[in-house]
Write a protein that holds these residues in place. Structure first.
Motif, PDB file in Angstrom:
ATOM      1  N   VAL A 679      32.159 -32.928  -0.315  1.00 57.32           N
ATOM      2  CA  VAL A 679      32.396 -33.655   0.929  1.00 57.32           C
ATOM      3  C   VAL A 679      32.396 -35.154   0.657  1.00 57.32           C
ATOM      4  CG1 VAL A 679      31.594 -34.049   3.282  1.00 57.32           C
ATOM      5  CG2 VAL A 679      31.309 -31.800   2.231  1.00 57.32           C
ATOM      6  N   LEU A 680      33.470 -35.817   1.069  1.00 56.01           N
ATOM      7  CA  LEU A 680      33.596 -37.260   0.897  1.00 56.01           C
ATOM      8  C   LEU A 680      32.756 -37.978   1.945  1.00 56.01           C
ATOM      9  CD1 LEU A 680      34.916 -39.782  -0.369  1.00 56.01           C
ATOM     10  CD2 LEU A 680      36.905 -39.386   1.118  1.00 56.01           C
ATOM     11  N   GLN A 681      31.911 -38.906   1.467  1.00 53.62           N
ATOM     12  CA  GLN A 681      31.045 -39.681   2.346  1.00 53.62           C
ATOM     13  C   GLN A 681      31.706 -41.011   2.711  1.00 53.62           C
ATOM     14  OE1 GLN A 681      27.962 -37.975   3.120  1.00 53.62           O
ATOM     15  NE2 GLN A 681      29.267 -36.477   2.079  1.00 53.62           N
ATOM     16  N   SER A 682      31.170 -41.674   3.718  1.00 51.24           N
ATOM     17  CA  SER A 682      31.776 -42.925   4.173  1.00 51.24           C
ATOM     18  C   SER A 682      31.645 -44.046   3.154  1.00 51.24           C
ATOM     19  CB  SER A 682      31.141 -43.364   5.497  1.00 51.24           C
ATOM     20  OG  SER A 682      29.753 -43.574   5.347  1.00 51.24           O
ATOM     21  N   ASP A 683      30.697 -43.923   2.188  1.00 50.43           N
ATOM     22  CA  ASP A 683      30.551 -44.967   1.172  1.00 50.43           C
ATOM     23  C   ASP A 683      31.396 -44.690  -0.063  1.00 50.43           C
ATOM     24  OD1 ASP A 683      29.226 -42.897  -0.055  1.00 50.43           O
ATOM     25  OD2 ASP A 683      27.365 -43.995  -0.419  1.00 50.43           O
ATOM     26  N   GLY A 684      32.163 -43.587  -0.060  1.00 52.05           N
ATOM     27  CA  GLY A 684      33.043 -43.277  -1.185  1.00 52.05           C
ATOM     28  C   GLY A 684      32.499 -42.253  -2.148  1.00 52.05           C
ATOM     29  N   SER A 685      31.236 -41.880  -2.030  1.00 53.31           N
ATOM     30  CA  SER A 685      30.674 -40.863  -2.921  1.00 53.31           C
ATOM     31  C   SER A 685      31.032 -39.469  -2.405  1.00 53.31           C
ATOM     32  CB  SER A 685      29.155 -41.019  -3.007  1.00 53.31           C
ATOM     33  OG  SER A 685      28.565 -40.795  -1.734  1.00 53.31           O
ATOM     34  N   TYR A 686      30.925 -38.494  -3.302  1.00 53.05           N
ATOM     35  CA  TYR A 686      31.160 -37.089  -2.948  1.00 53.05           C
ATOM     36  C   TYR A 686      29.864 -36.304  -3.131  1.00 53.05           C
ATOM     37  CZ  TYR A 686      36.294 -37.254  -2.620  1.00 53.05           C
ATOM     38  OH  TYR A 686      37.591 -37.501  -2.234  1.00 53.05           O
ATOM     39  N   LEU A 687      29.563 -35.447  -2.172  1.00 48.20           N
ATOM     40  CA  LEU A 687      28.425 -34.542  -2.275  1.00 48.20           C
ATOM     41  C   LEU A 687      28.944 -33.115  -2.306  1.00 48.20           C
ATOM     42  CD1 LEU A 687      25.965 -36.088   0.362  1.00 48.20           C
ATOM     43  CD2 LEU A 687      26.135 -36.598  -2.073  1.00 48.20           C
ATOM     44  N   GLN A 688      28.373 -32.314  -3.202  1.00 43.37           N
ATOM     45  CA  GLN A 688      28.787 -30.916  -3.273  1.00 43.37           C
ATOM     46  C   GLN A 688      28.016 -30.095  -2.253  1.00 43.37           C
ATOM     47  OE1 GLN A 688      28.385 -28.970  -7.066  1.00 43.37           O
ATOM     48  NE2 GLN A 688      29.701 -27.273  -6.448  1.00 43.37           N
ATOM     49  N   ASN A 689      28.742 -29.297  -1.480  1.00 44.24           N
ATOM     50  CA  ASN A 689      28.098 -28.401  -0.520  1.00 44.24           C
ATOM     51  C   ASN A 689      27.243 -27.376  -1.247  1.00 44.24           C
ATOM     52  OD1 ASN A 689      28.700 -29.102   2.161  1.00 44.24           O
ATOM     53  ND2 ASN A 689      30.797 -28.373   1.953  1.00 44.24           N
ATOM     54  N   GLN A 690      26.117 -27.060  -0.670  1.00 40.53           N
ATOM     55  CA  GLN A 690      25.237 -26.010  -1.176  1.00 40.53           C
ATOM     56  C   GLN A 690      24.837 -25.123   0.000  1.00 40.53           C
ATOM     57  OE1 GLN A 690      24.699 -25.612  -4.271  1.00 40.53           O
ATOM     58  NE2 GLN A 690      25.016 -27.597  -5.244  1.00 40.53           N
ATOM     59  N   PRO A 691      24.735 -23.815  -0.209  1.00 39.11           N
ATOM     60  CA  PRO A 691      24.292 -22.942   0.893  1.00 39.11           C
ATOM     61  C   PRO A 691      22.901 -23.336   1.362  1.00 39.11           C
ATOM     62  CG  PRO A 691      25.132 -21.654  -0.972  1.00 39.11           C
ATOM     63  CD  PRO A 691      24.991 -23.064  -1.450  1.00 39.11           C
ATOM     64  N   GLU A 692      22.694 -23.240   2.654  1.00 39.74           N
ATOM     65  CA  GLU A 692      21.357 -23.466   3.179  1.00 39.74           C
ATOM     66  C   GLU A 692      20.456 -22.300   2.778  1.00 39.74           C
ATOM     67  OE1 GLU A 692      21.858 -24.005   7.353  1.00 39.74           O
ATOM     68  OE2 GLU A 692      22.608 -26.055   7.150  1.00 39.74           O
ATOM     69  N   GLU A 693      19.182 -22.494   2.885  1.00 44.50           N
ATOM     70  CA  GLU A 693      18.233 -21.454   2.495  1.00 44.50           C
ATOM     71  C   GLU A 693      18.502 -20.167   3.282  1.00 44.50           C
ATOM     72  OE1 GLU A 693      13.393 -20.753   2.152  1.00 44.50           O
ATOM     73  OE2 GLU A 693      14.224 -22.712   2.732  1.00 44.50           O
ATOM     74  N   GLY A 694      18.694 -19.080   2.545  1.00 46.89           N
ATOM     75  CA  GLY A 694      18.963 -17.793   3.163  1.00 46.89           C
ATOM     76  C   GLY A 694      20.420 -17.566   3.521  1.00 46.89           C
ATOM     77  N   GLU A 695      21.254 -18.582   3.306  1.00 49.76           N
ATOM     78  CA  GLU A 695      22.672 -18.460   3.660  1.00 49.76           C
ATOM     79  C   GLU A 695      23.453 -17.858   2.487  1.00 49.76           C
ATOM     80  OE1 GLU A 695      26.180 -21.380   5.439  1.00 49.76           O
ATOM     81  OE2 GLU A 695      24.620 -22.210   4.155  1.00 49.76           O
ATOM     82  N   GLU A 696      24.398 -17.022   2.789  1.00 48.60           N
ATOM     83  CA  GLU A 696      25.224 -16.396   1.756  1.00 48.60           C
ATOM     84  C   GLU A 696      26.181 -17.412   1.156  1.00 48.60           C
ATOM     85  OE1 GLU A 696      28.437 -12.686   1.298  1.00 48.60           O
ATOM     86  OE2 GLU A 696      27.487 -13.134   3.236  1.00 48.60           O
ATOM     87  N   ARG A 697      26.340 -17.370  -0.175  1.00 50.31           N
ATOM     88  CA  ARG A 697      27.322 -18.234  -0.834  1.00 50.31           C
ATOM     89  C   ARG A 697      28.732 -17.831  -0.410  1.00 50.31           C
ATOM     90  NH1 ARG A 697      26.666 -21.093  -5.446  1.00 50.31           N
ATOM     91  NH2 ARG A 697      28.680 -20.349  -6.199  1.00 50.31           N
ATOM     92  N   LEU A 698      29.554 -18.824  -0.103  1.00 51.70           N
ATOM     93  CA  LEU A 698      30.932 -18.548   0.259  1.00 51.70           C
ATOM     94  C   LEU A 698      31.833 -19.480  -0.540  1.00 51.70           C
ATOM     95  CD1 LEU A 698      32.292 -17.879   3.835  1.00 51.70           C
ATOM     96  CD2 LEU A 698      33.663 -19.038   2.100  1.00 51.70           C
ATOM     97  N   ALA A 699      32.407 -18.949  -1.609  1.00 52.72           N
ATOM     98  CA  ALA A 699      33.357 -19.694  -2.435  1.00 52.72           C
ATOM     99  C   ALA A 699      34.759 -19.284  -2.003  1.00 52.72           C
ATOM    100  CB  ALA A 699      33.134 -19.396  -3.913  1.00 52.72           C
ATOM    101  N   SER A 700      35.514 -20.232  -1.465  1.00 56.74           N
ATOM    102  CA  SER A 700      36.796 -19.905  -0.827  1.00 56.74           C
ATOM    103  C   SER A 700      37.742 -19.157  -1.754  1.00 56.74           C
ATOM    104  CB  SER A 700      37.463 -21.174  -0.303  1.00 56.74           C
ATOM    105  OG  SER A 700      37.564 -22.163  -1.321  1.00 56.74           O
TER     106      SER A 700
END
Length: 713
Positions: A679-700
């Motif tokens: 996910v692109l942030q407003s300052d130009g950095s990118y953060l990788q999505n991670q499943p929340e605790e207990g959430e199933e991984r969903l790789a498109s």
């Protein structure tokens, strides 16, 4: 459309472009202000970094993680050959241009150097301290010179004498042997010598170009090893036996280096013969100005400075690396090592039920249009359509654009077969498809020999549209069958890139495609097109007008774009205005993105994500909610100036409700991805999505594999 609220985690706060100040909040934000845009070159570098990070992702098989590291190297090579070279050319000739981000070329080059040095340092750290140790645990060894057993050393000596020595050409440096003109990206060695040769010369230095005909990685025979897979670098063999290249002299040191050159081609717009001019330019690509020097980090400083002077480079252009200077060649590990357990499991692209039992592609397409998503669905129906058209006595003419096809293309063979059978076959070949120019020149010659009419599109406008038009006589009338795609007619790429193929016999679309071919092969005013948007004439304006329509719906407005890149300022401004009006906007941008998302008052309703995974995301989709009656287009065009304003491109409508639902479901899958998305942030950095605790991984991509493909072989 819904977006999964996945937890985000920053993979690394090191080695990223410096954050850019976020614009101030306010109603009167100036959309032209430079702080509202990211620099395209630095954004491209960040995409390359996201590729590199896949080498640390243990959900990928180990050998594929190594391959991601190699892909990063290949991407960086092209970045320096084209983007850095272009900036240097601007400065060399005093033609500096400033983009919407406001950065001067020299500022961009300085920031590129800072960031690229960090990225490449991290790449070698991953290779040396992560991947090679993990490969060792799997009994796959890169055997260093100091580790050779006597039997291995003897085998290497024989290999050197039989395979390397007869083809290597060492070059001593003296007044009669000036510094050689080295080929772009070739592996070379600078050798420090002591003593005099047979002619009494005492030069002290020599250059040894590694033979380009030899593999850079060689598998040691099992009978000289104690099990496992054992690989040795060509550079190690040359290092070990460098003294044999200079008999009677002492080799004090041997150090590998590689020069990256400007590889962009410059052709004038008023050429009389594009093919002849291109043949002349291809040779110069191998010997353009130097833009980057990679040197082994143990090379003495005086030799490094000597090389920099020879190539007209500075410390900013120097990359001293701890390992091989040509990491791209490690891609060969996949073919040298038979370890399917360490690579992606195979899969069989599916054939839709609509054509599975049909002998005739024409019958299937007449029944209803067909939409394929490669590589999950097979590319073979496109090839089958052309093969059947070549043999069908009712087919009168075939026209096709060719951008990249591959050296051994079934599509090319089908076109040639059709021409030999007396059909009217026209191929519009884009000779200037970057790094495919030589292949396309050969392709043009082969087709011409078969009787195909070959044209090279329009000088000054690359033909990037993907179109096939087949004219068939049916029941006393002519019917047009059409293929339109988001990707190239390359069967290999269709196994690695995600792309849509659309096959239809819709009369209006057939008429539109026919008119586009008329414009490409003939001359005259732009013809009125009914359903397609086409660059450089209508695509840009229509894209902006549809964005504005969604903006007019306020909070009911909905836009989803899937591009490879977004740089065009007018499109970005239109998206900003739509966000300010309340429209909900999701952008799935694989690579470059100059738009700054999530800025209050400017782009707070815009979210940008990048999907990086097993396949290269290549589909281009424009989705407009239209108050519950969505308009959906697939396209060959990204959101870049070159695509929208100076290329021949098409965007084609998906009109059947079932197909609209299908594309919408695919987009939803990407927007729900919580592990392969960044996910692109407003300052130009990118953060990788991670499943929340207990959430199933969903790789498109894995979801699409499961949904669309046959079971693994």
């Amino acid at each position: 459309m819904t977006t999964e609220n996945a937890q985000t985690a920053e993979i690394s706060d090191q080695s990223v472009p410096a954050p850019v100040d976020v614009p101030p909040v306010g109603e009167d934000i100036n959309l032209d202000a430079s702080e509202n845009y990211f620099n395209r070159e630095l954004s491209q570098l960040q995409f390359n970094y996201r590729v590199l990070k896949q080498a640390l992702d243990t959900t990928h098989p180990l050998i594929n993680r190594l391959i991601f590291c190699c892909i990063f190297s290949s991407n960086m090579d092209e970045f320096f050959e084209i983007r850095v070279a272009g900036l240097r050319q601007q400065m060399k000739y005093g033609r500096e241009t400033v983009g919407v981000d406001g950065m001067q070329p020299d500022q961009v080059l300085a920031e590129i150097s800072r960031v690229a040095h960090d990225y490449i340092h991290e790449q070698y750290d991953i290779i040396n301290n992560v991947l090679i140790p993990e490969l060792e645990k799997e009994n796959i060894h890169f055997v260093r010179r100091r580790e050779w057993t006597p039997a291995q050393a003897e085998w290497v000596r024989n290999y050197f004498e039989e395979e390397i020595l007869p083809v290597v050409s060492p070059i001593g440096l003296d007044p009669s042997h000036p510094f050689p003109r080295l080929v772009n990206k070739s592996l070379n060695f600078i050798v420090e010598l002591d003593g005099k040769d047979a002619f009494g010369r005492e030069t002290g230095m020599a250059i040894v170009p590694a033979p380009r005909s030899l593999p850079r990685l060689v598998r040691l025979p099992d009978d000289v090893c104690d099990g496992g897979d054992n690989l040795v670098f060509l550079s190690s063999m040359i290092h070990a036996h460098a003294d044999e290249l200079f008999p009677g002299m002492e080799v004090k040191g041997c150090y590998q280096f590689r020069l990256t050159r400007n590889a962009d081609l410059e052709l004038e717009d008023d050429l009389e013969d594009l093919a002849s001019a291109l043949r002349g330019e291809l040779l110069s690509r191998r010997f353009g100005d130097g833009v980057r020097l990679e040197v082994a980090d143990n090379c003495p400083e005086e030799l490094v400075q000597f090389l920099l002077r020879e190539f007209g480079l500075t410390e900013r252009d120097l990359y001293q690396v701890h390992g091989p200077v040509n990491l791209t060649r490690l891609m060969a590990v996949g073919s040298l090592v038979d370890r399917p357990d360490l690579t992606y499991s195979s899969f069989s692209p599916s054939i839709p039920r609509q054509i599975r039992s049909k002998e005739s592609m024409f019958d299937a397409i007449r029944k209803r249009p067909l939409l394929l998503l490669h590589p999950y669905e097979n590319f073979s129906p496109v090839v089958d359509l052309l093969r059947q058209a070549a043999k069908d006595p009712h087919v009168l003419a075939i026209r096709q654009t060719l951008y990249r096809t591959g050296a051994d293309s079934e599509i090319v063979e089908a076109l040639a077969d059709a021409a030999r059978r007396g059909k009217e076959v026209t191929a519009v070949i884009e000779l200037r498809a970057r790094f495919s120019e030589a292949e396309n020149l050969e392709l043009a010659s082969r087709l011409q020999e078969a009787g195909v009419i070959v044209v090279y599109g329009v000088v000054g406008y690359k033909t990037h549209a993907k179109m096939i038009l087949i004219v068939r006589r049916e029941e006393g009338r002519l019917r047009r069958y059409v293929h339109l795609g988001t990707g190239n007619y390359h069967a290999g790429n269709a196994r690695l890139y995600t792309d849509y193929s659309f096959l239809t016999c819709d009369e209006s679309i057939g008429d539109d495609v026919n008119k586009l071919f008329q414009q490409l092969t003939g001359m005259g005013k732009a013809l009125k097109i009914k359903k397609l948007f086409h660059a450089p004439f209508t695509l840009h304006n229509r894209l902006i007008s549809l964005i504005e329509r969604e903006a007019g719906l306020g909070e009911n407005g909905r836009i989803i774009f899937k591009f490879n890149a977004l740089t065009e300022p007018q499109v970005i401004k239109a998206l900003y205005r739509a966000s300010q009006a309340g429209a909900s906007i999701d952008l799935i941008i694989r690579g470059i993105c100059c738009l700054r998302p999530q800025v209050p008052g400017l782009s707070e309703n815009i979210r940008v994500r990048s999907i990086i995974g097993r396949f290269l995301e290549h589909t281009r989709v424009y989705y407009f909610g239209n108050n519950g009656k969505p308009d959906v287009y697939c396209s060959s065009a990204d959101g870049m100036e070159r695509n929208l304003l100076s290329r021949v491109e098409t965007a084609f409508p998906i009109e059947e409700p079932a197909l609209i639902e299908r594309v919408t479901e695919d987009l939803d899958t990407y927007l729900s991805d919580n592990c392969q998305s960044w996910v692109l942030q407003s300052d130009g950095s990118y953060l990788q999505n991670q499943p929340e605790e207990g959430e199933e991984r969903l790789a498109s991509q894995l979801v699409l594999l499961d949904r669309l493909t046959s079971k693994p072989n």
